[in-house]
Design a protein around this motif. Structure first.
Motif, PDB file in Angstrom:
ATOM      1  N   GLY A   3       0.882  -1.213  -0.006  1.00 51.93           N
ATOM      2  CA  GLY A   3      -0.018  -0.072  -0.054  1.00 51.93           C
ATOM      3  C   GLY A   3       0.848   1.252   0.050  1.00 51.93           C
ATOM      4  O   GLY A   3       1.973   1.234   0.172  1.00 51.93           O
ATOM      5  N   ASP A   4       0.201   2.434  -0.214  1.00 56.70           N
ATOM      6  CA  ASP A   4       0.977   3.582  -0.025  1.00 56.70           C
ATOM      7  C   ASP A   4       1.408   4.066   1.288  1.00 56.70           C
ATOM      8  O   ASP A   4       0.756   3.305   2.354  1.00 56.70           O
ATOM      9  N   TRP A  79      -1.029  16.068   7.706  1.00 62.32           N
ATOM     10  CA  TRP A  79      -2.262  15.521   7.812  1.00 62.32           C
ATOM     11  C   TRP A  79      -3.045  15.291   6.306  1.00 62.32           C
ATOM     12  O   TRP A  79      -3.797  14.650   6.237  1.00 62.32           O
ATOM     13  N   LEU A  82      -2.254  12.180   4.968  1.00 65.90           N
ATOM     14  CA  LEU A  82      -2.962  11.059   5.428  1.00 65.90           C
ATOM     15  C   LEU A  82      -4.257  10.934   5.079  1.00 65.90           C
ATOM     16  O   LEU A  82      -4.627   9.767   4.834  1.00 65.90           O
ATOM     17  N   VAL A  83      -4.951  12.083   5.036  1.00 66.44           N
ATOM     18  CA  VAL A  83      -6.397  12.053   4.610  1.00 66.44           C
ATOM     19  C   VAL A  83      -6.478  11.436   3.095  1.00 66.44           C
ATOM     20  O   VAL A  83      -7.185  10.527   3.021  1.00 66.44           O
ATOM     21  N   ARG A  84      -5.659  11.837   2.196  1.00 71.20           N
ATOM     22  CA  ARG A  84      -5.524  11.385   0.918  1.00 71.20           C
ATOM     23  C   ARG A  84      -5.188   9.977   0.733  1.00 71.20           C
ATOM     24  O   ARG A  84      -5.859   9.021   0.086  1.00 71.20           O
ATOM     25  N   THR A  85      -4.270   9.551   1.501  1.00 69.35           N
ATOM     26  CA  THR A  85      -3.665   8.015   1.495  1.00 69.35           C
ATOM     27  C   THR A  85      -4.651   7.055   2.069  1.00 69.35           C
ATOM     28  O   THR A  85      -5.202   6.073   1.448  1.00 69.35           O
ATOM     29  N   LEU A  86      -5.333   7.365   2.992  1.00 62.70           N
ATOM     30  CA  LEU A  86      -6.189   6.538   3.961  1.00 62.70           C
ATOM     31  C   LEU A  86      -7.642   6.915   3.172  1.00 62.70           C
ATOM     32  O   LEU A  86      -8.707   6.009   3.788  1.00 62.70           O
ATOM     33  N   ARG A  87      -7.917   7.985   2.560  1.00 65.43           N
ATOM     34  CA  ARG A  87      -9.168   8.140   1.648  1.00 65.43           C
ATOM     35  C   ARG A  87     -10.311   8.340   2.934  1.00 65.43           C
ATOM     36  O   ARG A  87     -11.343   7.846   2.855  1.00 65.43           O
ATOM     37  N   LEU A  88      -9.867   9.128   3.894  1.00 60.34           N
ATOM     38  CA  LEU A  88     -10.466   9.662   4.939  1.00 60.34           C
ATOM     39  C   LEU A  88     -11.599  10.601   4.366  1.00 60.34           C
ATOM     40  O   LEU A  88     -11.445  11.507   3.705  1.00 60.34           O
TER      41      LEU A  88
END
Length: 100
Positions: A3-4, A79, A82-88
């Motif tokens: 994963g990323d 932040w 993280l939002v982008r990578t975890l698709r939050l």
């Protein structure tokens, strides 16, 4: 499966050379075609403070480097990654200034 990966590194880290380690991880992963993002801050230390978190206190007594402000700046910079990578799905934060 892979994963990323997002790595946050404080260039002022006094526990270990986190920026150097992050760059080594990044290089190795890129050699294998794996997505890797390194976010660093020149003055942050060993701890990262994400938006909305209070500065970390306690733990083992050691010189971690950085300042609460620089650690928060690194957290603010990492932040969005993280939002982008975890698709939050996150709501924009409001501040006291926004409420006035």
């Amino acid at each position: 499966m892979s994963g990323d990966v997002v790595l946050a590194a404080g260039a002022g880290d006094r526990v270990w050379p986190s920026l150097r380690f992050a760059r080594l991880i990044e290089r190795r992963r890129i050699e294998h075609g794996l997505s890797t993002t390194v976010v660093c801050h020149p003055d942050s230390g060993h701890r990262v403070t994400l938006p909305g978190e209070p500065p970390a206190v306690g733990g083992h007594q050691m010189a971690r480097g950085g300042t609460p402000e620089a650690d928060a700046a690194l957290g603010a910079a990492v932040w969005p990654e993280l939002v982008r990578t975890l698709r939050l799905q996150v709501q924009p934060q409001t501040t006291d200034r926004d409420r006035a």
